[in-house]
Design an enzyme around this catalytic site. Structure first.
Site, mmCIF file in Angstrom:
data_model
loop_
_atom_site.group_PDB
_atom_site.id
_atom_site.type_symbol
_atom_site.label_atom_id
_atom_site.label_comp_id
_atom_site.label_asym_id
_atom_site.label_seq_id
_atom_site.Cartn_x
_atom_site.Cartn_y
_atom_site.Cartn_z
ATOM 1 N N LEU A 1 0.793 -1.236 0.000
ATOM 2 C CA LEU A 1 0.000 0.000 0.000
ATOM 3 C C LEU A 1 0.823 1.282 0.000
ATOM 4 C CD1 LEU A 1 -2.840 -1.090 2.472
ATOM 5 C CD2 LEU A 1 -2.682 -1.479 -0.010
ATOM 6 N N CYS A 2 2.152 1.180 -0.038
ATOM 7 C CA CYS A 2 2.975 2.380 -0.204
ATOM 8 C C CYS A 2 2.925 2.818 -1.660
ATOM 9 C CB CYS A 2 4.435 2.099 0.173
ATOM 10 S SG CYS A 2 4.765 2.217 1.919
ATOM 11 N N HIS A 3 2.915 4.113 -1.858
ATOM 12 C CA HIS A 3 2.929 4.662 -3.214
ATOM 13 C C HIS A 3 4.344 4.633 -3.772
ATOM 14 C CE1 HIS A 3 -0.725 6.451 -1.492
ATOM 15 N NE2 HIS A 3 -1.167 6.457 -2.739
ATOM 16 N N MET B 1 8.086 6.164 5.267
ATOM 17 C CA MET B 1 8.346 4.734 5.088
ATOM 18 C C MET B 1 9.635 4.502 4.311
ATOM 19 S SD MET B 1 6.201 3.361 6.953
ATOM 20 C CE MET B 1 6.851 1.745 6.623
ATOM 21 N N GLU B 2 9.939 5.380 3.378
ATOM 22 C CA GLU B 2 11.180 5.256 2.630
ATOM 23 C C GLU B 2 12.387 5.461 3.541
ATOM 24 O OE1 GLU B 2 7.956 5.446 -0.150
ATOM 25 O OE2 GLU B 2 8.379 6.666 1.614
ATOM 26 N N ASP C 1 24.396 -8.691 7.556
ATOM 27 C CA ASP C 1 24.757 -9.693 6.548
ATOM 28 C C ASP C 1 26.261 -9.722 6.301
ATOM 29 O OD1 ASP C 1 24.225 -11.645 4.414
ATOM 30 O OD2 ASP C 1 24.844 -10.011 3.083
#
Length: 164
Positions: free
Chosen positions: A74-76, A112-113, A127
């Site tokens: 749902l993120c654009h 969110m980014e 990692d």
């Protein structure tokens, strides 16, 4: 306050931002990865077989911000104009603090980014260092600040684990 990603029938829905004005939007996020002292020395001295940990983590964080809409439902998809990743090595706490920054002019925010960039940078450090330290802990992922849009400026009052 109503949830923005739920429609009138209770189903997940992408928010329609087409009526929102274009504004400059910026966000900063934080993540921390704690590790053994020896592991941090390897990072600082660039002595791990996989290469320059922080350089690779920076690129990974930038790439993650650009791919956020592919990772978070749902993120654009956004046309980011700037993504930055900075690292602060804290030898006293044996950790690396990750600070991400995202910017664009658009109709939806970049929180969110920024959070995704900080998270993936931390995962990349894990990692690259797991061969020498599987006890690393990624923690304290949070939004530091955001500006632009209807809700205006937000700045986190507490910096939680930030040493200062």
């Amino acid at each position: 306050m109503a949830l923005t990603h739920i429609d009138e029938h209770g189903k997940a829905s992408m928010v329609d931002v087409s009526d929102k004005p274009m504004t400059c939007r910026e966000a900063r996020a934080f993540a921390r990865i704690s590790m053994q002292t020896e592991t941090l020395k390897h990072i600082v001295n660039n002595s791990l077989k996989k290469g320059d940990v922080l350089a690779v983590a920076r690129i990974a964080g930038i790439q993650a911000a650009k791919k956020c809409a592919d990772l978070i439902p749902l993120c654009h998809p956004l046309a980011l104009t700037k993504v930055g990743i900075e690292f602060e090595v804290d030898e006293a706490l044996s950790c690396v603090d990750i600070l991400s920054y995202c910017k664009l002019t658009g109709q939806t925010g970049v929180e969110m980014e920024a959070l995704t960039a900080a998270s993936v940078a931390a995962l990349t450090i894990y990692d690259m260092c797991k061969a020498v330290d599987m006890d690393m802990v990624i923690e304290q992922i949070y939004l530091l600040e955001k500006s632009g849009g209807r809700r205006g400026h937000y700045q986190r009052e507490s910096t939680m684990g930030k040493s200062s």
